[in-house]
Design an enzyme around this catalytic site. Structure first.
Site, mmCIF file in Angstrom:
data_model
loop_
_atom_site.group_PDB
_atom_site.id
_atom_site.type_symbol
_atom_site.label_atom_id
_atom_site.label_comp_id
_atom_site.label_asym_id
_atom_site.label_seq_id
_atom_site.Cartn_x
_atom_site.Cartn_y
_atom_site.Cartn_z
ATOM 1 N N GLU A 81 37.325 16.383 26.600
ATOM 2 C CA GLU A 81 38.118 16.634 25.205
ATOM 3 C C GLU A 81 37.808 17.949 24.756
ATOM 4 O O GLU A 81 36.283 18.088 24.747
ATOM 5 C CB GLU A 81 38.225 15.910 24.039
ATOM 6 C CG GLU A 81 38.620 13.838 23.861
ATOM 7 C CD GLU A 81 38.426 13.804 22.326
ATOM 8 O OE1 GLU A 81 37.908 14.215 21.713
ATOM 9 O OE2 GLU A 81 38.906 12.109 22.533
ATOM 10 N N ASP A 92 34.500 16.279 11.062
ATOM 11 C CA ASP A 92 33.148 16.934 11.845
ATOM 12 C C ASP A 92 32.350 17.063 11.206
ATOM 13 O O ASP A 92 32.260 17.497 10.315
ATOM 14 C CB ASP A 92 32.976 18.096 13.234
ATOM 15 C CG ASP A 92 34.240 17.816 13.548
ATOM 16 O OD1 ASP A 92 34.687 16.789 14.501
ATOM 17 O OD2 ASP A 92 35.479 18.599 14.341
#
Length: 299
Positions: A81, A92
């Protein structure tokens, strides 16, 4: 489009397209959804989980990021990815945020993300996806983004903050160009919600192993196995687990109940540990990918 990665705001619904509205797809501009599907099926046939790596484009530089993504695929990852760096990455944790900041300060553009996808796939022949929040795609133009990602050899797109209810236009463009649309499910998702999400997705389902943000953890936890079981009850798509895996032992644990193991922060840490020595960072990435690849085979 230098500023697209900095866009803030609430995602807006993708425009609706009928298939007839979309331009014809050149024969060489189809995406690699079928390749992604076959690679995941091959891992299952080998009685193991697939290893999925993640790195943001443009980190530590555009060329360095391409080298790192290629190194992952050459050293044990079945799929990679490529992250589109964002100035407010809600999923994140601090490690990936640090990498995103470095990439953004370096002026990374969507063209660089697409170049990373193109060159990593061309070098290895393996499936490469783009992971991005919705705003940059919405600003760039969903149909344009899908077309260019497919032309780069991309296998699909992971869109963690695009609600299924607002995804119709994107999914039509993605399907038209031969791209997977991967949605994220979480332990907080109710069973009926899981069914709605998995019915709309393609390629695989990204199962967030626990509540919170990405990062390495001591234990992936029992919640992940329960989420995979609940998700599998709604779909035949492979279910890949991310958020927290960083060691071969954790990879083996997750491989015991999931179709794929997704690792991101641990790879980013290897590169961050050698800010002035890309070759040392790449050596660390290769070593870790090999160890994790052995781990998913023990699951």
């Amino acid at each position: 489009m230098a500023g697209t990665a900095h866009v803030h705001g609430t995602p807006t619904p993708a425009a609706h397209h009928d298939a007839a509205d979309l331009p014809p797809v050149p024969g060489d501009a189809r995406g690699n959804l079928e390749l992604l599907t076959s690679v995941l099926a091959a891992a299952r046939a080998e009685n193991r989980a697939a290893l999925v790596g993640y790195l943001p484009a443009g980190f530590p530089t555009v060329d360095g990021g391409i080298a790192a993504c290629t190194a992952l695929l050459e050293s044990g990852c079945d799929v990679v990815e490529v992250g589109l760096p964002h100035s407010d990455p809600v999923l994140d944790g601090p490690v990936i945020q640090t990498a995103d900041d470095i990439a953004l300060r370096g002026g990374v553009r969507i063209a660089d993300v697409l170049r990373t996808v193109r060159e990593a796939h061309a070098a290895t022949g393996k499936p490469v996806l783009c992971m991005t929040y919705w705003n940059p795609v919405d600003r760039y133009g969903p149909e344009r983004f899908a077309a260019e990602l497919a032309a780069a050899g991309g296998a699909g797109c992971i869109l963690p903050d695009l609600p299924v209810e607002e995804s119709d236009g994107w999914r039509k463009s993605a399907a038209h160009h031969g791209l997977a649309t991967v949605f994220v499910v979480a332990p907080s998702s109710r069973d009926e919600r899981l069914a709605t999400i998995t019915a709309a997705g393609s390629g695989f389902v990204y199962a967030a192993s626990l509540m919170g943000v990405t990062g390495t953890r001591e234990s992936v936890g029992r919640e992940a196995a329960n989420l995979v079981a609940r998700t599998r009850a709604t779909t035949e798509l492979p279910v890949c687990v991310g958020l927290g895996v960083s060691t071969p032992e954790q990879a083996a644990e997750v491989a015991g109940f999931a179709d794929g193991v997704i690792v991101g922060s641990a790879f980013v840490k290897e590169l961050l540990a050698h800010p002035d020595d890309l070759e040392a960072g790449l050596a660390g990435v290769r070593r870790l990918a090999g160890e994790l690849a052995a781990g998913v085979r023990r699951g």
